[in-house]
Design an enzyme around this catalytic site. Structure first.
Site, PDB file in Angstrom:
ATOM      1  N   SER A  49       0.806  -1.229   0.000  1.00 16.05           N
ATOM      2  CA  SER A  49       0.000   0.000   0.000  1.00 16.05           C
ATOM      3  C   SER A  49       0.835   1.273   0.000  1.00 16.05           C
ATOM      4  O   SER A  49       0.310   2.362  -0.252  1.00 16.05           O
ATOM      5  CB  SER A  49      -0.941   0.014   1.209  1.00 16.05           C
ATOM      6  OG  SER A  49      -0.228  -0.171   2.415  1.00 16.05           O
TER       7      SER A  49
ATOM      8  N   ASP B 237      -4.154   7.164   8.725  1.00 21.08           N
ATOM      9  CA  ASP B 237      -4.939   6.170   9.448  1.00 21.08           C
ATOM     10  C   ASP B 237      -3.990   5.459  10.407  1.00 21.08           C
ATOM     11  O   ASP B 237      -2.909   5.965  10.687  1.00 21.08           O
ATOM     12  CB  ASP B 237      -5.665   5.202   8.491  1.00 21.08           C
ATOM     13  CG  ASP B 237      -4.720   4.408   7.595  1.00 21.08           C
ATOM     14  OD1 ASP B 237      -3.510   4.336   7.899  1.00 21.08           O
ATOM     15  OD2 ASP B 237      -5.193   3.850   6.577  1.00 21.08           O
TER      16      ASP B 237
ATOM     17  N   HIS C 178      -0.874   4.129   7.765  1.00 20.86           N
ATOM     18  CA  HIS C 178      -0.254   4.872   6.664  1.00 20.86           C
ATOM     19  C   HIS C 178      -0.003   6.339   7.016  1.00 20.86           C
ATOM     20  O   HIS C 178      -0.888   7.002   7.557  1.00 20.86           O
ATOM     21  CB  HIS C 178      -1.148   4.804   5.426  1.00 20.86           C
ATOM     22  CG  HIS C 178      -1.491   3.412   5.006  1.00 20.86           C
ATOM     23  ND1 HIS C 178      -2.685   2.807   5.368  1.00 20.86           N
ATOM     24  CD2 HIS C 178      -0.790   2.511   4.279  1.00 20.86           C
ATOM     25  CE1 HIS C 178      -2.718   1.579   4.857  1.00 20.86           C
ATOM     26  NE2 HIS C 178      -1.585   1.373   4.212  1.00 20.86           N
TER      27      HIS C 178
END
Length: 386
Positions: free
Chosen positions: A66, A360, A363
Protein backbone atom coordinates in the site's frame (compact mmCIF):
# COMPACT_ATOMS: atom_id res chain seq x y z
CA UNK A 1 29.21 13.83 -6.22
CA UNK A 2 27.76 17.35 -6.38
CA UNK A 3 24.43 16.08 -5.13
CA UNK A 4 26.12 14.23 -2.29
CA UNK A 5 27.84 17.45 -1.18
CA UNK A 6 24.60 19.40 -1.38
CA UNK A 7 22.72 16.83 0.69
CA UNK A 8 25.45 17.07 3.36
CA UNK A 9 25.19 20.87 3.22
CA UNK A 10 21.44 20.68 3.74
CA UNK A 11 21.93 18.38 6.75
CA UNK A 12 24.44 20.82 8.26
CA UNK A 13 21.96 23.65 7.73
CA UNK A 14 19.26 22.00 9.83
CA UNK A 15 21.67 20.97 12.59
CA UNK A 16 23.20 24.45 12.89
CA UNK A 17 19.78 26.11 12.67
CA UNK A 18 18.54 23.97 15.53
CA UNK A 19 21.54 24.97 17.64
CA UNK A 20 21.18 28.70 17.04
CA UNK A 21 17.40 28.67 17.48
CA UNK A 22 17.96 28.30 21.25
CA UNK A 23 20.13 31.42 21.39
CA UNK A 24 18.53 34.81 20.77
CA UNK A 25 21.70 36.93 20.53
CA UNK A 26 22.33 39.32 17.63
CA UNK A 27 25.08 37.03 16.33
CA UNK A 28 22.64 34.14 16.29
CA UNK A 29 20.10 36.14 14.32
CA UNK A 30 22.77 37.13 11.79
CA UNK A 31 23.81 33.52 11.40
CA UNK A 32 20.17 32.58 11.01
CA UNK A 33 19.71 35.03 8.11
CA UNK A 34 22.87 33.81 6.42
CA UNK A 35 21.82 30.19 6.77
CA UNK A 36 18.39 30.84 5.31
CA UNK A 37 19.91 32.39 2.19
CA UNK A 38 22.51 29.61 2.00
CA UNK A 39 19.88 26.90 2.29
CA UNK A 40 17.72 28.54 -0.38
CA UNK A 41 20.63 28.48 -2.84
CA UNK A 42 21.46 24.87 -1.99
CA UNK A 43 17.81 23.88 -2.40
CA UNK A 44 17.71 25.49 -5.84
CA UNK A 45 20.81 23.53 -6.84
CA UNK A 46 19.19 20.30 -5.64
CA UNK A 47 16.09 21.02 -7.70
CA UNK A 48 18.28 21.62 -10.75
CA UNK A 49 20.05 18.30 -10.27
CA UNK A 50 16.74 16.46 -9.95
CA UNK A 51 15.55 18.13 -13.14
CA UNK A 52 18.72 16.99 -14.92
CA UNK A 53 18.19 13.46 -13.59
CA UNK A 54 14.68 13.48 -15.03
CA UNK A 55 16.09 13.89 -18.53
CA UNK A 56 17.88 10.53 -18.21
CA UNK A 57 15.08 8.73 -16.32
CA UNK A 58 12.28 8.05 -18.82
CA UNK A 59 9.86 6.24 -16.51
CA UNK A 60 9.15 4.95 -12.99
CA UNK A 61 7.73 1.54 -12.08
CA UNK A 62 6.66 0.69 -8.53
CA UNK A 63 5.93 -2.65 -6.86
CA UNK A 64 5.01 -3.86 -3.41
CA UNK A 65 2.26 -2.93 -0.96
CA UNK A 66 0.00 0.00 0.00
CA UNK A 67 3.00 2.34 0.18
CA UNK A 68 2.84 2.43 -3.63
CA UNK A 69 -0.60 1.03 -4.58
CA UNK A 70 -2.48 3.70 -6.55
CA UNK A 71 -5.58 1.59 -7.21
CA UNK A 72 -4.69 -1.95 -8.29
CA UNK A 73 -6.78 -3.43 -5.46
CA UNK A 74 -9.94 -1.52 -6.35
CA UNK A 75 -11.53 -4.36 -8.30
CA UNK A 76 -10.18 -7.18 -6.14
CA UNK A 77 -12.25 -9.09 -3.60
CA UNK A 78 -10.13 -8.08 -0.65
CA UNK A 79 -10.38 -6.16 2.61
CA UNK A 80 -7.18 -4.30 1.71
CA UNK A 81 -8.50 -1.40 -0.32
CA UNK A 82 -8.91 2.34 0.11
CA UNK A 83 -11.22 3.43 -2.72
CA UNK A 84 -13.84 5.14 -0.56
CA UNK A 85 -14.07 8.33 1.55
CA UNK A 86 -12.46 9.77 3.57
CA UNK A 87 -9.43 8.35 1.70
CA UNK A 88 -8.39 10.85 -0.94
CA UNK A 89 -9.89 13.74 1.01
CA UNK A 90 -7.01 16.04 0.01
CA UNK A 91 -6.40 14.41 -3.38
CA UNK A 92 -7.31 16.15 -6.63
CA UNK A 93 -11.05 16.74 -6.51
CA UNK A 94 -11.26 15.02 -3.13
CA UNK A 95 -11.58 11.68 -4.92
CA UNK A 96 -10.88 8.29 -3.33
CA UNK A 97 -8.79 6.48 -5.95
CA UNK A 98 -7.49 3.51 -4.00
CA UNK A 99 -4.51 5.34 -2.54
CA UNK A 100 -4.21 4.59 1.18
CA UNK A 101 -3.81 8.16 2.37
CA UNK A 102 -5.40 11.57 2.46
CA UNK A 103 -3.69 12.65 -0.78
CA UNK A 104 -0.74 11.68 -2.90
CA UNK A 105 1.41 8.72 -1.92
CA UNK A 106 5.11 7.97 -2.65
CA UNK A 107 4.44 6.61 -6.17
CA UNK A 108 3.01 9.98 -7.17
CA UNK A 109 5.54 12.07 -5.30
CA UNK A 110 8.49 10.33 -6.97
CA UNK A 111 7.31 10.97 -10.55
CA UNK A 112 6.19 14.48 -9.60
CA UNK A 113 9.57 15.44 -8.16
CA UNK A 114 11.34 14.02 -11.20
CA UNK A 115 9.08 16.03 -13.49
CA UNK A 116 7.91 12.92 -15.36
CA UNK A 117 4.18 13.30 -14.62
CA UNK A 118 1.87 14.38 -11.81
CA UNK A 119 0.58 10.94 -10.83
CA UNK A 120 1.64 7.33 -11.32
CA UNK A 121 -1.38 5.35 -12.55
CA UNK A 122 -2.23 1.81 -11.48
CA UNK A 123 -1.56 -0.82 -14.14
CA UNK A 124 -5.06 -2.23 -13.58
CA UNK A 125 -6.73 1.17 -13.86
CA UNK A 126 -9.47 0.79 -16.51
CA UNK A 127 -8.75 4.37 -17.63
CA UNK A 128 -5.04 3.72 -18.23
CA UNK A 129 -3.89 5.53 -21.36
CA UNK A 130 -1.50 4.15 -24.00
CA UNK A 131 1.00 6.96 -23.40
CA UNK A 132 1.17 6.00 -19.72
CA UNK A 133 3.06 2.87 -20.73
CA UNK A 134 5.99 5.01 -21.84
CA UNK A 135 6.26 6.96 -18.60
CA UNK A 136 5.69 4.20 -16.07
CA UNK A 137 2.93 2.55 -14.08
CA UNK A 138 2.37 1.07 -10.65
CA UNK A 139 2.05 -2.68 -10.07
CA UNK A 140 1.84 -2.60 -6.25
CA UNK A 141 -1.01 -4.16 -4.32
CA UNK A 142 -2.07 -3.18 -0.80
CA UNK A 143 -1.29 -5.87 1.81
CA UNK A 144 1.17 -7.71 -0.46
CA UNK A 145 4.37 -9.04 1.05
CA UNK A 146 7.63 -10.78 0.29
CA UNK A 147 6.14 -13.80 2.04
CA UNK A 148 3.68 -15.36 -0.47
CA UNK A 149 1.42 -16.28 2.46
CA UNK A 150 0.92 -12.62 3.32
CA UNK A 151 -0.61 -11.84 -0.07
CA UNK A 152 -2.67 -15.04 0.03
CA UNK A 153 -4.17 -14.25 3.44
CA UNK A 154 -5.35 -10.81 2.32
CA UNK A 155 -6.18 -11.76 -1.30
CA UNK A 156 -3.64 -9.22 -2.57
CA UNK A 157 -1.59 -9.45 -5.76
CA UNK A 158 1.61 -11.25 -4.80
CA UNK A 159 5.05 -9.91 -5.68
CA UNK A 160 5.52 -12.75 -8.15
CA UNK A 161 2.20 -11.90 -9.83
CA UNK A 162 3.26 -8.26 -9.95
CA UNK A 163 6.29 -9.36 -11.96
CA UNK A 164 3.95 -11.27 -14.27
CA UNK A 165 2.05 -8.02 -14.80
CA UNK A 166 5.33 -6.30 -15.66
CA UNK A 167 6.08 -9.03 -18.22
CA UNK A 168 2.64 -8.39 -19.70
CA UNK A 169 3.43 -4.67 -19.76
CA UNK A 170 6.58 -5.32 -21.82
CA UNK A 171 4.62 -7.39 -24.35
CA UNK A 172 1.89 -4.74 -24.58
CA UNK A 173 4.44 -1.97 -25.06
CA UNK A 174 6.17 -3.88 -27.85
CA UNK A 175 2.86 -4.55 -29.58
CA UNK A 176 1.67 -0.97 -29.26
CA UNK A 177 4.86 0.71 -30.33
CA UNK A 178 6.07 -1.94 -32.78
CA UNK A 179 9.23 -3.99 -33.06
CA UNK A 180 10.96 -1.04 -34.72
CA UNK A 181 10.75 0.71 -31.36
CA UNK A 182 11.99 -2.31 -29.46
CA UNK A 183 15.21 -0.43 -28.80
CA UNK A 184 13.18 2.36 -27.21
CA UNK A 185 11.36 -0.11 -24.95
CA UNK A 186 14.66 -1.71 -23.92
CA UNK A 187 16.09 1.75 -23.22
CA UNK A 188 13.10 2.59 -21.04
CA UNK A 189 13.55 -0.61 -19.04
CA UNK A 190 17.30 -0.14 -18.58
CA UNK A 191 17.16 3.55 -17.60
CA UNK A 192 13.93 3.78 -15.62
CA UNK A 193 13.63 3.72 -11.85
CA UNK A 194 12.16 0.57 -10.33
CA UNK A 195 11.13 0.86 -6.70
CA UNK A 196 9.69 -1.78 -4.36
CA UNK A 197 8.25 -1.41 -0.86
CA UNK A 198 7.09 -4.42 1.16
CA UNK A 199 7.81 -6.31 4.38
CA UNK A 200 5.65 -4.35 6.83
CA UNK A 201 2.59 -6.58 6.36
CA UNK A 202 4.79 -9.67 6.60
CA UNK A 203 6.18 -8.70 9.99
CA UNK A 204 3.21 -6.85 11.51
CA UNK A 205 0.39 -9.07 10.32
CA UNK A 206 1.56 -12.48 9.11
CA UNK A 207 4.14 -12.96 11.84
CA UNK A 208 3.03 -11.01 14.94
CA UNK A 209 -0.73 -10.50 14.55
CA UNK A 210 -1.93 -13.72 12.88
CA UNK A 211 1.13 -15.71 13.97
CA UNK A 212 0.90 -17.75 10.79
CA UNK A 213 4.68 -18.21 10.65
CA UNK A 214 5.57 -17.99 14.35
CA UNK A 215 5.56 -21.75 14.92
CA UNK A 216 7.66 -22.33 11.82
CA UNK A 217 10.28 -19.61 12.33
CA UNK A 218 11.67 -17.49 15.13
CA UNK A 219 11.88 -13.83 14.12
CA UNK A 220 15.53 -14.04 13.05
CA UNK A 221 14.82 -17.01 10.80
CA UNK A 222 11.70 -15.33 9.43
CA UNK A 223 13.58 -12.19 8.42
CA UNK A 224 16.17 -14.48 6.76
CA UNK A 225 13.32 -16.10 4.85
CA UNK A 226 12.00 -12.69 3.79
CA UNK A 227 15.40 -11.46 2.62
CA UNK A 228 15.91 -14.62 0.59
CA UNK A 229 12.54 -13.96 -1.08
CA UNK A 230 13.64 -10.38 -1.81
CA UNK A 231 16.87 -11.65 -3.36
CA UNK A 232 15.10 -14.05 -5.70
CA UNK A 233 12.57 -11.39 -6.67
CA UNK A 234 15.16 -8.68 -7.36
CA UNK A 235 17.23 -11.00 -9.53
CA UNK A 236 14.16 -11.89 -11.56
CA UNK A 237 13.37 -8.18 -12.01
CA UNK A 238 16.97 -7.65 -13.10
CA UNK A 239 16.55 -10.51 -15.57
CA UNK A 240 13.66 -8.60 -17.15
CA UNK A 241 15.95 -5.66 -17.89
CA UNK A 242 15.70 -3.46 -14.78
CA UNK A 243 19.01 -1.89 -13.76
CA UNK A 244 18.16 1.02 -11.44
CA UNK A 245 16.31 -0.50 -8.51
CA UNK A 246 15.41 1.06 -5.17
CA UNK A 247 14.39 -1.16 -2.25
CA UNK A 248 12.60 0.54 0.64
CA UNK A 249 13.23 -0.61 4.18
CA UNK A 250 10.40 -1.31 6.57
CA UNK A 251 9.34 1.58 8.86
CA UNK A 252 9.44 1.52 12.68
CA UNK A 253 6.55 -0.97 12.68
CA UNK A 254 6.16 -0.95 16.45
CA UNK A 255 5.36 2.77 16.40
CA UNK A 256 2.54 2.57 13.85
CA UNK A 257 -0.71 3.57 15.63
CA UNK A 258 -2.34 0.17 15.03
CA UNK A 259 0.64 -1.68 16.50
CA UNK A 260 0.71 0.62 19.53
CA UNK A 261 -2.91 -0.32 20.13
CA UNK A 262 -2.41 -4.05 19.60
CA UNK A 263 0.87 -4.50 21.49
CA UNK A 264 1.82 -1.29 23.28
CA UNK A 265 -0.16 -1.81 26.49
CA UNK A 266 -2.48 0.67 28.19
CA UNK A 267 -0.16 3.59 27.40
CA UNK A 268 0.03 2.59 23.72
CA UNK A 269 3.82 2.80 23.64
CA UNK A 270 5.91 1.76 20.66
CA UNK A 271 6.35 -2.02 20.63
CA UNK A 272 10.05 -2.71 20.99
CA UNK A 273 9.95 -6.28 19.66
CA UNK A 274 8.28 -5.15 16.43
CA UNK A 275 10.82 -2.38 15.89
CA UNK A 276 13.68 -4.78 16.56
CA UNK A 277 12.26 -7.17 13.97
CA UNK A 278 12.04 -4.33 11.45
CA UNK A 279 15.63 -3.27 12.17
CA UNK A 280 16.86 -6.85 11.82
CA UNK A 281 15.15 -7.18 8.45
CA UNK A 282 16.43 -3.78 7.31
CA UNK A 283 20.01 -4.59 8.25
CA UNK A 284 19.90 -7.80 6.23
CA UNK A 285 18.20 -6.00 3.34
CA UNK A 286 20.96 -3.39 3.25
CA UNK A 287 23.63 -6.10 3.10
CA UNK A 288 21.70 -7.87 0.35
CA UNK A 289 21.67 -4.76 -1.84
CA UNK A 290 25.46 -4.45 -1.55
CA UNK A 291 25.98 -8.11 -2.39
CA UNK A 292 23.69 -7.97 -5.42
CA UNK A 293 25.55 -4.92 -6.74
CA UNK A 294 28.70 -7.04 -6.83
CA UNK A 295 26.88 -9.92 -8.48
CA UNK A 296 24.74 -8.22 -11.14
CA UNK A 297 26.68 -6.45 -13.96
CA UNK A 298 25.57 -2.83 -14.51
CA UNK A 299 22.94 -3.26 -11.82
CA UNK A 300 22.42 -0.55 -9.23
CA UNK A 301 20.40 -1.88 -6.29
CA UNK A 302 19.94 0.93 -3.75
CA UNK A 303 18.73 0.38 -0.19
CA UNK A 304 16.42 3.24 0.81
CA UNK A 305 16.04 3.76 4.55
CA UNK A 306 12.49 4.72 5.52
CA UNK A 307 12.95 3.73 9.15
CA UNK A 308 15.20 6.61 10.22
CA UNK A 309 13.28 9.59 8.77
CA UNK A 310 9.89 8.31 9.93
CA UNK A 311 11.26 7.44 13.35
CA UNK A 312 12.73 10.95 13.61
CA UNK A 313 9.35 12.46 12.78
CA UNK A 314 7.76 10.37 15.51
CA UNK A 315 10.41 11.34 18.08
CA UNK A 316 10.74 15.00 17.04
CA UNK A 317 7.39 15.99 15.54
CA UNK A 318 7.72 19.74 16.12
CA UNK A 319 10.84 19.79 13.96
CA UNK A 320 8.62 18.91 11.00
CA UNK A 321 5.52 20.83 11.97
CA UNK A 322 3.59 17.88 13.44
CA UNK A 323 1.78 17.55 16.76
CA UNK A 324 0.19 14.08 16.82
CA UNK A 325 2.32 10.95 16.35
CA UNK A 326 0.61 8.14 18.26
CA UNK A 327 -2.65 8.02 16.33
CA UNK A 328 -3.94 8.68 12.85
CA UNK A 329 -6.31 11.37 11.63
CA UNK A 330 -8.97 8.96 10.38
CA UNK A 331 -11.49 7.94 13.04
CA UNK A 332 -10.04 7.54 16.50
CA UNK A 333 -6.72 6.90 14.74
CA UNK A 334 -5.87 4.00 17.02
CA UNK A 335 -6.94 0.95 15.00
CA UNK A 336 -8.80 2.10 11.87
CA UNK A 337 -7.28 1.30 8.46
CA UNK A 338 -8.95 0.62 5.12
CA UNK A 339 -12.33 -1.07 5.31
CA UNK A 340 -11.73 -1.58 9.02
CA UNK A 341 -13.59 1.53 10.24
CA UNK A 342 -11.71 4.28 8.38
CA UNK A 343 -14.79 5.21 6.38
CA UNK A 344 -17.22 8.05 5.77
CA UNK A 345 -19.42 7.05 8.70
CA UNK A 346 -16.69 7.46 11.33
CA UNK A 347 -17.47 10.75 13.06
CA UNK A 348 -14.11 11.01 14.82
CA UNK A 349 -11.95 11.79 11.77
CA UNK A 350 -9.85 14.90 12.37
CA UNK A 351 -10.39 18.21 10.59
CA UNK A 352 -6.75 19.37 10.47
CA UNK A 353 -4.64 16.57 9.00
CA UNK A 354 -1.50 18.76 8.85
CA UNK A 355 -0.93 18.10 12.57
CA UNK A 356 -0.70 14.35 12.04
CA UNK A 357 2.18 12.12 10.98
CA UNK A 358 -0.30 9.32 10.21
CA UNK A 359 -3.49 9.43 8.15
CA UNK A 360 -4.94 6.17 9.45
CA UNK A 361 -3.51 3.65 11.90
CA UNK A 362 -1.03 2.28 9.36
CA UNK A 363 -0.25 4.87 6.66
CA UNK A 364 1.48 8.28 6.90
CA UNK A 365 -0.13 11.48 5.66
CA UNK A 366 0.85 13.11 2.38
CA UNK A 367 2.78 15.72 4.37
CA UNK A 368 4.84 13.02 6.09
CA UNK A 369 5.35 11.13 2.85
CA UNK A 370 6.73 14.28 1.22
CA UNK A 371 9.45 14.59 3.86
CA UNK A 372 10.43 10.93 3.41
CA UNK A 373 10.35 10.90 -0.40
CA UNK A 374 12.29 14.16 -0.65
CA UNK A 375 15.17 12.64 1.32
CA UNK A 376 15.11 9.20 -0.25
CA UNK A 377 14.86 10.42 -3.84
CA UNK A 378 17.90 12.67 -3.49
CA UNK A 379 19.87 9.76 -2.06
CA UNK A 380 18.61 7.36 -4.76
CA UNK A 381 19.55 9.70 -7.60
CA UNK A 382 22.95 10.33 -6.05
CA UNK A 383 23.68 6.60 -5.82
CA UNK A 384 22.60 5.97 -9.41
CA UNK A 385 24.80 8.69 -10.89
CA UNK A 386 27.90 8.10 -8.76
Amino acid sequence: MRLQILVIMEFIFWEVLYYFSSNYSTASRCCFCFLVVFHFCAAQALVKLLENAATTIPAVFTFGDSTFDTGNNNKLTTMAKCNFPPYGRDFMGGKATGRCGNGKIPSDLIVEQLGIKQLLPAYLDPDLQTEDLLYGVNFASSAAGYDPLTSKIMSAISLSDQLEMFKKYIKEAKKLFGEKRLRTINNITANSLFVVAAGSDDIANTYFLIRARMFQYNISAYTDFLVHSVSVWLQELYGLGARRIGVLSTPPIGCLPSQRTLGGGAQRNCVGAYNQAAQSFNSKLSKLSKNLNKKLPNGRIVYLDVYKPLNDMIKNPKKYGFEVVNKGCCGTGTIEAGIFMCNRWNIFTCTNVSKYVFWDSFHPTEKAYKVIVNRLLKFFINQIFL
